[in-house]
Design an enzyme around this catalytic site. Structure first.
Site, PDB file in Angstrom:
ATOM      1  CG  ASP A 291      -2.074   0.856   0.948  1.00 46.94           C
ATOM      2  OD1 ASP A 291      -2.115   1.956   0.090  1.00 46.94           O
ATOM      3  OD2 ASP A 291      -3.070   0.785   1.589  1.00 46.94           O
TER       4      ASP A 291
HETATM    5  C1  NOJ Z   1      -3.999   4.021   0.496  1.00 50.31           C
HETATM    6  C2  NOJ Z   1      -5.199   3.194   0.161  1.00 50.31           C
HETATM    7  O1  NOJ Z   1      -5.204   2.348   1.484  1.00 50.31           O
HETATM    8  C3  NOJ Z   1      -5.277   2.223  -1.003  1.00 50.31           C
HETATM    9  O2  NOJ Z   1      -6.336   1.534  -0.933  1.00 50.31           O
HETATM   10  C4  NOJ Z   1      -5.104   3.038  -2.052  1.00 50.31           C
HETATM   11  O3  NOJ Z   1      -5.155   2.339  -3.475  1.00 50.31           O
HETATM   12  C5  NOJ Z   1      -3.627   4.017  -2.013  1.00 50.31           C
HETATM   13  N1  NOJ Z   1      -3.360   4.673  -0.950  1.00 50.31           N
HETATM   14  C6  NOJ Z   1      -3.473   4.856  -3.299  1.00 50.31           C
HETATM   15  O4  NOJ Z   1      -4.041   5.797  -3.173  1.00 50.31           O
END
Ligand code: NOJ
Length: 891
Positions: A291
């Site tokens: 993530d």
């Molecule tokens: C954090 C989020 O938890 C995730 O779901 C997302 O795809 C990424 N940021 C990118 O924005």
């Protein structure tokens, strides 16, 4: 509202973030060892990272990928496994490329319900709304439309679907991005989304592995460890991993890890969850990415099975532009810290995902920028001195997707209560509408970044799971279009001095409850509903109560991310009807009013339980607050979440999981069950792995020259590259040649690939294929036996395990295992429905055997068929293969 962490589209925020991070200093790149967590929750050591390339459904992709990767230099291999940095390209994530060989940069973009931070897209209903349809075909079709839009914008990877969080905690901020608090509902919806998206050629990224069940304290930072989700092995398999298994089986090409730790070890470097659960047991063949800014180590995470760093920065994106992968991974390969078979495996997984989806053939390049809406702008906003160019081409990708968006929004509409058949109402009724939620945000439908405010009709939650509305068909406009006598008070305080009510007046009261990602705080809620709890926002309870005091026909319409407590008003005699419209996206208006006016019958069902009071839940599913040290979130309720908990403990919900009324009524007949594949206690042995092409690659450390910049190459400041300076490369190579070893290899580290027999539950693409063997098929006829309305029937099948005196296999009273929805049936019309029970559906996870076990294959499994987890029309028995109607449920 304030900006806290990842995911902001604005260059300004990026700048302030990395300046701030300079002040704080960077975090160490070393592995963060698992922390002490309560017994018996362990993140078992699991090494080495399993090689890919042995599953049939990936065979063609691997054949091509192996050819391409074999021609890559070391720097090319490490370039495609890292991101180029936060705000260093058009998309929220951008990988490096291997241009020389025709492997492009890949564009990764949020979010689960639509292409985020751009224009001319559809804002689809959220995941939770999609789950409420209980309709697999709609789940797939929404995925198809999403896939087309992401591809149309030039996005290689759709950052969805989200199947974790599962919705264990009713207050958790991001449950609405997924499909409901039941592993099977979540799994079917996730898998259908994967299929729909990938059938268009766009890669799906199943997220977040695993245990991301709350937002507060989700991330590791310089001051504090991220929360540890402590999950026992059985709950892991029967609840949290289940939707991942089905998503992998459906072919998801990529998986994203979560921010939190699992059993004390951060998800992005958790050898137990990545190597053990995902790659060995579920046989996942594609790449695993972090993530955003969840990456915390170089070597340790690579050894733990991580294949891609996103967006490519170190944990805090500091000014010089550092990375854990990219140039550091090149160094780690040359000095022998990360074995070359791991590097080859990482690169091959990435390239195989690209080939698997056919993206080598004319896949569009990104034609938008998630950094700005202007036509021209900075190409790399975080580069400080960035070149500029045309960044937005405003390509309209909506096609006719509003049709499927509206259908999902409509078929999710869940009628909870309809006393005296108040609904449907006539378009000529005097209608009094109350609540700011009835009208689109008057400040502008996309006024708040990432929907980080709750103003006007709530169509989606906030954070990276949001998208811009192209328009908002709000309920009030639709009501006014359809009905002649509508008055609206755009306020959440019940107006004074209203004219006297008449007996015909119908009051429609709109209330909402919002949540989102921890990157924003909205009205005191930090992603999770920590401040509001499960109370309706904006004094919604009082608005309903006052309306109910004045009018005798009140319909409450609820736009919500999840369960709310309705106790203050649900039993008021004037509150005759309650409609959950969930989060409808852009199609909030006609989708709802066609149901209110009876053009269609409601057919949505609750994707979670509605409690009477919040104290109905076990304490363990409360939000764990910030604290000193690593917050411990111990899943002590085990497999008993949502209705499983309520039913086990005899807690009567306000409305049960799966509940939803129709204007039609349905009856079951010709109910039959057929035994298909005979069951044994443990499944037949899994198949062997069909070869190990990664082991057959050239896995010797390449010369230092493979790490160098091509001659004349000009760097962009802060851009992450995989190259090393000549001296660095030579030194690293010399270390490797001298046999120097990485000083902190994790306990239990090994380089010997595991044989298939070591993981009996394992297998290609989802686990042992025998788990999907069909054990029983239940067939029945569903008839609309009403007289006035057509309607779609939802048929849900719940398994009740045989009574067993073996306490080891304590099982929930009921577990959803399959569901189906009919077409709209006119009065008197029937449809044949078939529901399937697979081996896995009648198995429990035995943590000692590390395998799925049918506790009592000859025993009496009961298959309850109904339209909710507390409402059954028929039951079938596995032992006698007899079925009965008119038997009350087990509770
Ligand atoms: C954090 C989020 O938890 C995730 O779901 C997302 O795809 C990424 N940021 C990118 O924005």
């Amino acid at each position: 509202m304030h900006f806290l962490s990842s995911g902001s589209p604005s260059g300004l925020s990026a700048l302030s973030l990395f300046l701030l991070s300079d002040l704080l200093g960077t975090t160490a790149g070393a592995a963060i060892q698992p922390r002490a967590v309560p017994a018996p929750y362990v993140a078992a050591s699991y090494y080495p990272a399993p090689h890919g390339g042995w599953a049939d459904d990936w065979a063609d992709a691997y054949e091509k990928a192996l050819k391409l990767v074999s021609q890559m230099t070391l720097a090319e291999k490490t370039n495609i496994t890292g991101g180029t940095g936060f705000f260093m390209g058009p998309c929220v994530g951008n990988t490096g490329s291997a241009d020389r060989l025709g492997f492009p940069q890949l564009c990764l973009q949020d979010g689960p319900l639509g292409v985020r931070t751009t224009d001319n897209v559809t804002a689809f209903p959220a995941g939770i709304t999609t789950g409420a349809t209980f309709d697999k075909k709609l789940m797939y079709e929404r995925g198809v439309a999403l896939g087309q839009e992401f591809k149309g914008k030039g996005v290689n990877m759709y950052l969805g679907p989200s199947v974790g969080p599962l919705g264990r905690k009713p207050r958790a901020g991001r449950n609405w991005e997924g499909f409901g608090s039941d592993p099977v509902l979540q799994a079917f919806a996730g898998a259908e989304t994967v299929r729909g998206v990938q059938d268009q050629g766009c890669i799906a990224v199943l997220k977040h592995l695993i245990g991301n069940e709350q937002e507060i304290q989700r991330m590791f930072n310089v001051g504090q460890q991220g929360i540890s989700a402590n999950i026992d092995d059985r709950a892991m398999h029967e609840l949290y991993l289940w939707p991942f298994a089905e998503g992998v089986r459906a072919g998801t090409a990529v998986v994203m890890t979560s921010y939190n730790a699992v059993n004390g070890s951060a998800s992005s470097q958790n050898a137990y969850s990545i190597n053990g659960l995902l790659k060995e047991e579920l046989g996942f063949q594609g790449p695993v990415m972090t993530d955003w800014l969840a990456h915390m180590s170089g070597v340790a995470s690579a050894l733990a099975g991580l294949d891609m760093s996103m967006p490519g920065d170190t944990q805090i994106p500091v000014l010089p532009g550092t990375a854990y992968f990219m140039y550091e991974m090149t160094r780690a390969a040359l000095n022998g810290s990360v074995p070359m078979d791991r590097i080859n495996d990482m690169a091959t997984r990435v390239v195989a995902a690209w080939y698997k989806l056919g993206q080598d053939k004319d896949y569009p390049r990104p034609n938008f920028s998630s950094n700005t809406r202007a036509r021209t702008g900075l190409l790399y906003p975080a580069a400080v001195f960035s070149p500029s160019g045309v960044v937005n081409q405003y390509v309209n990708v909506q096609a006719d997707h509003k049709i499927i968006a509206k259908q999902v929004a409509q078929e999710a509409i869940t009628l909870l209560k309809n006393n005296g058949s108040l609904l449907p109402i006539s378009t000529s009724a005097p209608i009094k509408v109350f609540g700011t939620d009835a009208q689109a945000n008057p400040d502008g439908i996309n006024k708040c970044t990432d929907k980080s405010c709750n103003k006007g009709t709530l169509g989606m939650g906030w954070g990276s799971g949001s998208a811009d509305y192209p328009y908002m068909d709000d309920p009030i406009s639709s009501l006014k279009r359809k009905a002649g006598n509508v008055e609206f008070w755009n306020t959440d305080s019940f107006p004074k001095n209203l004219p006297d009510a008449t007996a015909d007046d119908v009051a429609l009261v709109f209330i909402s409850s919002d949540s989102g990602e921890n990157s924003y705080e909205v009205e005191g809620n930090h992603g999770d509903r920590d401040k509001s709890g499960l109370k309706a926002w904006h004094n919604g309870d009082e608005l309903v109560q006052k309306a109910a005091e004045k009018y005798s026909n009140v319909v409450v319409v609820v736009h919500t991310v999840g369960p709310i407590v309705m106790e203050p008003w649900i039993n008021h005699p004037s509150v005759k009807a309650v409609v959950f419209a969930h989060l409808p996206g852009q199609e909030a208006g006609d989708s709802l009013t066609e149901v209110l006016f009876g053009e269609v019958s409601p057919s949505g069902h609750l994707p979670y339980t509605l409690p009477v009071s919040e104290s109905d839940y076990p304490e363990s599913v409360g939000i764990v607050p910030n604290g000193l040290g690593q917050p411990q979130d111990t899943f002590s309720e085990g497999i008993y979440i949502d209705y499983r908990y309520f039913q086990k403990n005899g807690v009567k919900p306000q409305y049960a999981f799966g509940h939803g009324l129709s204007y039609a009524s349905f009856a079951y007949s010709d109910v039959r069950v057929q035994a298909v594949t005979p069951l044994t206690t443990v499944p037949p042995a899994r198949p062997a792995k069909s070869g190990d092409p990664i082991a057959a690659m050239n896995n010797t450390i390449p010369p230092a020259s493979e790490a160098l910049r091509p001659e004349g190459f000009k760097d962009i400041f802060r851009y992450r590259y995989s190259f090393l300076a000549e001296n660095d490369a030579k030194n690293a190579y010399a270390d490797g040649a001298a046999g120097k070893k990485y000083p902190s290899l994790p306990p239990g580290y090994s380089t010997t690939q595991k044989e298939a027999g070591q993981t009996p539950a394992g297998g290609p693409s989802g686990g042992n294929p025998a788990l999907w063997d069909v054990a029983y098929v239940v067939s029945l006829t569903v008839t609309n036996n009403g007289t006035a309305h057509a309607g779609k029937a939802s048929t849900q099948l719940y398994v009740q395990f045989p009574a067993t005196d073996n306490a080891k296999y304590d099982t929930p009273v009921l577990q959803l295992r399959d569901f189906a929805k009919t077409a709209a049936l006119a009065p008197g019309e029937s449809e044949a429905v078939e529901l399937t029970i697979r081996r896995k559906d009648v198995s429990v996870w035995d943590a000692e055997l590390q395998n799925w076990v049918v506790p009592n294959p000859e025993g009496r499994f009961k298959f309850w068929i109904g339209d909710a987890s507390d409402s059954f029309g028929a039951v079938c028995y596995s032992d006698s293969t007899a079925c009965e109607t008119g038997v009350p449920g087990p509770l």
